[in-house]
Design an enzyme around this catalytic site. Structure first.
Site, mmCIF file in Angstrom:
data_model
loop_
_atom_site.group_PDB
_atom_site.id
_atom_site.type_symbol
_atom_site.label_atom_id
_atom_site.label_comp_id
_atom_site.label_asym_id
_atom_site.label_seq_id
_atom_site.Cartn_x
_atom_site.Cartn_y
_atom_site.Cartn_z
ATOM 1 N N HIS A 71 48.078 4.487 19.822
ATOM 2 C CA HIS A 71 46.942 5.208 20.403
ATOM 3 C C HIS A 71 47.687 6.561 20.898
ATOM 4 C CE1 HIS A 71 44.879 1.346 21.579
ATOM 5 N NE2 HIS A 71 44.158 1.799 20.704
ATOM 6 N N LYS A 113 31.370 -6.993 27.094
ATOM 7 C CA LYS A 113 32.578 -7.520 26.084
ATOM 8 C C LYS A 113 33.814 -7.485 27.457
ATOM 9 C CE LYS A 113 35.658 -5.835 22.820
ATOM 10 N NZ LYS A 113 36.275 -4.581 21.848
ATOM 11 N N ARG A 115 44.107 2.397 10.282
ATOM 12 C CA ARG A 115 45.180 1.754 9.916
ATOM 13 C C ARG A 115 45.103 1.096 8.719
ATOM 14 N NH1 ARG A 115 44.653 -1.750 15.478
ATOM 15 N NH2 ARG A 115 42.571 -1.884 14.056
HETATM 16 O O1 PNS Z 1 38.933 0.560 20.245
HETATM 17 P P1 PNS Z 1 37.536 0.103 19.781
HETATM 18 O O2 PNS Z 1 37.133 -0.924 20.476
HETATM 19 O O3 PNS Z 1 37.684 -0.028 18.103
HETATM 20 O O4 PNS Z 1 36.692 1.260 19.976
HETATM 21 C C1 PNS Z 1 35.262 1.142 19.681
HETATM 22 C C2 PNS Z 1 34.243 2.429 20.158
HETATM 23 C C3 PNS Z 1 34.335 2.555 21.622
HETATM 24 C C4 PNS Z 1 34.761 3.618 19.285
HETATM 25 C C5 PNS Z 1 32.881 1.789 20.002
HETATM 26 O O5 PNS Z 1 32.470 0.489 20.167
HETATM 27 C C6 PNS Z 1 31.573 2.934 20.480
HETATM 28 O O6 PNS Z 1 31.831 3.906 20.049
HETATM 29 N N1 PNS Z 1 30.917 1.960 21.503
HETATM 30 C C7 PNS Z 1 29.822 2.872 21.983
HETATM 31 C C8 PNS Z 1 28.700 2.364 21.417
HETATM 32 C C9 PNS Z 1 27.957 3.186 20.493
HETATM 33 O O7 PNS Z 1 27.900 4.400 20.220
HETATM 34 N N2 PNS Z 1 27.556 2.545 19.345
HETATM 35 C C10 PNS Z 1 26.725 2.800 18.282
HETATM 36 C C11 PNS Z 1 27.769 3.548 17.332
HETATM 37 S S1 PNS Z 1 28.156 2.522 16.145
#
Ligand code: PNS
Length: 174
Positions: free
Chosen positions: A19, A43, A92
């Protein structure tokens, strides 16, 4: 003048060197870069959102244009709120691709004005994930060099403070 606002969202549970490498590479691309920690009550995470924000703050303090915030709800709504035109994600491996593609197309459907860009990690960090790091740490493996030293200390302390008994429940954040 239009500011270029970037948004780097994630769970960051905890933040690791992959990150940070990505932040280092994308901070110069924007006038303001938001590192945004998802607040997701459904979660279970190992670190609270506040702990994660506190952890990330000093690690990105060297970037004058970097802000650390939490968000809940839709990512595109948060992007709109902060005026971000670009979402940044790390990509990745092939395994990430399917998930990221679904997210991109959903986000585009919800908000066509926000673009998502992907940065490929370097060879040094391409194998890193927060869940793998937690798993190695809980099993007593050496995670130094994978996370900054303060994160390693916090992670070891957090894992040591957890109750030991029994098999891992399904909702265990590891
Ligand atoms: O580090 P991660 O867990 O892969 O991040 C995932 C993240 C936070 C980018 C994703 O879960 C997210 O954007 N969540 C917010 C909810 C949302 O907008 N969902 C609809 C789009 S798929």
């Amino acid at each position: 003048m239009n500011r270029r606002v970037g948004l780097y969202p994630g769970s960051f549970d905890p933040i690791h060197n992959g990150h940070l490498e990505l932040i280092d590479r994308c901070a110069p691309l924007f006038d303001v870069l938001y590192v945004a920690v998802l607040r997701n009550e459904s979660k279970q995470a190992l670190f609270s959102v506040e702990e994660r924000i506190e952890m990330i703050g000093p690690l990105v303090a060297r970037y004058a244009n970097c802000r650390v915030e939490s968000f809940s709800g839709l990512l595109v709504d948060f992007a709109r709120k902060i005026g971000a035109g670009t979402i940044v994600r790390g990509l990745r491996a092939v395994a990430d691709f399917d998930y990221e593609l679904k997210m991109v197309s959903m986000n585009r459907r919800l908000e066509s004005g926000v673009e998502t860009v992907f940065l490929m990690p370097t060879d040094d960090t391409i194998h890193l994930s927060s869940s793998l790091i937690k798993e190695v740490c809980v099993l007593g493996g050496d995670i130094s060099g994978l996370v900054p030293e303060p994160v390693r200390e916090l992670l070891e302390a957090k894992l040591a403070s957890r109750p030991q008994a029994g098999p891992r429940p399904a909702e265990d954040p590891l």
